[in-house]
Every structure is written in structure tokens, then in C-alpha cells.
Design an enzyme around this catalytic site. Structure first.
Site, PDB file in Angstrom:
ATOM      1  N   HIS A  43      31.694  17.372 -59.171  1.00  0.00           N
ATOM      2  CA  HIS A  43      31.447  18.418 -59.991  1.00  0.00           C
ATOM      3  C   HIS A  43      32.545  19.396 -60.474  1.00  0.00           C
ATOM      4  O   HIS A  43      32.493  19.591 -61.706  1.00  0.00           O
ATOM      5  CB  HIS A  43      30.286  19.413 -59.310  1.00  0.00           C
ATOM      6  N   SER A  97      32.191  26.415 -53.532  1.00  0.00           N
ATOM      7  CA  SER A  97      32.566  25.240 -52.926  1.00  0.00           C
ATOM      8  C   SER A  97      33.633  24.714 -53.614  1.00  0.00           C
ATOM      9  O   SER A  97      34.716  23.899 -52.909  1.00  0.00           O
ATOM     10  CB  SER A  97      31.415  24.306 -53.160  1.00  0.00           C
ATOM     11  N   GLU A  98      34.211  24.840 -55.044  1.00  0.00           N
ATOM     12  CA  GLU A  98      35.401  24.501 -55.358  1.00  0.00           C
ATOM     13  C   GLU A  98      35.783  25.434 -56.571  1.00  0.00           C
ATOM     14  O   GLU A  98      35.035  25.841 -57.304  1.00  0.00           O
ATOM     15  CB  GLU A  98      35.418  22.949 -56.044  1.00  0.00           C
ATOM     16  N   THR A  99      36.951  25.485 -56.667  1.00  0.00           N
ATOM     17  CA  THR A  99      37.543  26.221 -57.758  1.00  0.00           C
ATOM     18  C   THR A  99      38.833  25.270 -58.236  1.00  0.00           C
ATOM     19  O   THR A  99      39.812  24.477 -57.552  1.00  0.00           O
ATOM     20  CB  THR A  99      38.353  27.633 -57.320  1.00  0.00           C
TER      21      THR A  99
END
Length: 288
Positions: A80, A49-51
Site C-alpha cells: 500500500h 502502519s507505514e509512512t
């Protein structure tokens, strides 16, 4: 294209003290010199979902700067990734300018992160101000009903709670209704929707949360700090939720995330704080 280099990288699980139960985050620690295209390509490749990518700060008040990418593009802020990036920075030897608080620079400006006393793996970030708030417009509410496949009498409120990702908050009658949702992601196009409902008193968590962000390449996000921050500002501010509670998120994806929310009314740490445990799962180097 830059010459490939070995860059330190980690994968962390955020909002859980137990590996594989939270929201994974890939962090490239030595990101200086990477192009926008390389960052975006790596985020698409991880398909998380995120990097995030850690960089030297440009603001003298910040300890580090982070850029946050989803598979579909860059975000100015996300929860997060804030907690996970801060933990990665500390684990890599980062020392904050001010003892007891880390200052992150990101697209929405400066965000404070602090360690929770008595919980060594738990960090908390200060919820940034909402960029947009207030009740959703009738046309938006109608789209939400179609997208969530529910009728209007199932909804207790729909408000903008945008702190960067463009969140729209939807309050349902109870947690069971939140878990039962089977959204129409085509009908949801153009919206990032967060849904919340209360559990009966006395359980392990107080509310159930789900986050739907199909436009960013993530139909459902496992555990979402920015959404929980916006929901807290809305629902604590309106007296619906108490000043301290725990949200559960991720059940539909086989996760069991825990988001610890607290509103501090006055003093040095006044504001809404979103806390969660951070667990390291993978450490190594990335050739990029």
C-alpha cells in the site's frame, strides 16, 4: 539536526475508493535532507502502519525513490505504500520517464506501477520476486498454530511468501475461519503472518485476508499489498486461486479494503499485479 522546513505532505487511504475504509498512508513529498532518525521519528509519531518519504532516484531507470517506515523500523518493500507513494508523486506533478508506467526505486530494487484502464483512481504494482518461498519448517508451523490459536487440521497450507517484509502465508479452510481468529501476539513473536480463506462463489469478494505484524509495531495491518502479492504468487501459482480475483481485508479493524489481483500470463505486463484505489484525505505541510 537539520533546520526545520515546511515540507509538502499528504495522507492517503489505499485500497479503497471510499475514505476511511482502507489503509491510511502518510507521505512526505519533499523528503530530501531528512535524516534516518527524523524519518523514523515521524513514522513513530504518525503511528500508521507505514509512512513514506519521496526522494530523488539513485537508479537512472527509476522515476523516484521511496523509503518506507513502520513505527518499528524500515521496510525494503510494502504494497500500500507503493501505490500511495506513486499517487502522491503523480499528484505533486511527477511525470514518468515512460508514458503509462511509473518506476519506483525502493529497498528491493525497481517496482513498476501502472494505472488501470477505466479506473482513474486505481493503480497496480508488479509483484516483486519472492525472496523466500516453500513450505514452512515444522517448528515454524507449530509456532503458527500457537500464535493463531488453531489446530493443525484447520490449516490447508503454510508457506514462506517473503517479498521483503518476511511474510509467512497461512491458508485456512474458509473466510469465516479467517475472520474468527484472535491471535496470541506474544506467541507470534519473530513472525509476520498473513492468513487467507475463501468465500463462497458469487459474493462481493473471493477471499478474506488478514495480516499480523506485531514485531513492526502493527499487531494487525488493515489492508496489505505486499502480503496479497505473496499470497497470489503462491496460490495462483499452485492452481488454488484463479488468475483474477478480489480480496477483502480489514473487517476486524472496521475497514472494508479491496485488493484486485491479476496474473497476466504473457506480453508486456506479464506477471502478478496488485491493484487498488487510492483516495486522498489530507493535504498540507509538515514542519520537520
Amino acid at each position: 539536526m537539520n533546520t526545520p522546513l515546511d515540507r509538502r505532505t499528504v495522507v492517503l487511504d489505499v485500497f479503497t475508493a471510499e475514505p476511511l475504509k482502507g489503509n491510511p498512508l502518510a507521505v512526505v513529498i519533499d523528503a530530501e535532507g531528512l535524516s534516518d532518525a527524523q524519518m523514523a521519528a515521524y513514522a513513530r509519531w504518525t503511528n500508521l502502519s507505514e509512512t513514506t518519504f519521496l526522494l530523488p532516484p539513485t537508479d537512472p531507470a527509476a522515476d523516484y525513490r521511496v523509503r518506507i517506515f513502520t513505527p518499528g523500523g524500515e521496510l525494503p518493500f510494502a504494497g500500500h505504500p507503493t501505490l500511495g507513494s506513486c499517487q502522491a508523486w503523480l499528484d505533486a506533478g511527477g511525470v514518468p520517464r515512460e508514458a503509462g508506467v511509473v518506476v519506483q526505486e525502493c529497498g528491493v530494487g525497481l517496482v513498476q506501477v501502472r494505472q488501470i484502464d477505466g479506473a482513474p483512481s486505481r493503480l497496480a504494482f508488479s509483484a516483486p520476486p519472492l525472496r523466500r518461498s516453500g513450505p514452512a519448517e515444522p517448528v515454524v508451523m507449530a509456532q503458527v498454530m500457537r500464535a493463531l490459536r488453531i489446530c493443525a487440521d484447520a490449516v490447508l497450507g503454510v508457506e514462506w511468501i517473503d517479498n521483503g517484509p518476511g511474510w509467512l502465508g497461512v491458508r485456512l479452510r474458509d473466510a469465516a475461519a479467517v475472520r474468527a481468529l484472535v491471535p496470541d501476539f506474544v506467541a507470534m513473536r519473530g513472525l509476520n503472518v498473513g492468513v487467507i480463506g475463501a468465500w463462497p462463489a458469487g459474493g462481493a469478494v473471493d477471499v478474506e485476508v488478514r495480516a499480523f505484524v506485531p514485531d513492526l509495531g502493527v499487531p494487525e495491518d488493515p489492508v496489505t499489498g505486499s502480503l496479497n502479492a505473496g499470497l497470489a504468487q503462491w496460490l495462483i501459482g499452485s492452481g488454488v486461486l484463479p488468475a483474477r480475483y478480489v480480496a477483502g481485508q480489514g473487517h476486524a479493524l472496521g475497514r472494508d479494503g479491496r485488493v484486485h489481483v491479476e496474473h497476466i500470463a504473457a506480453g508486456e505486463w506479464a506477471g502478478v499485479w496488485i491493484a487498488g484505489d487510492v483516495t486522498r484525505c489530507i493535504a498540507g505541510t509538515l514542519r520537520l
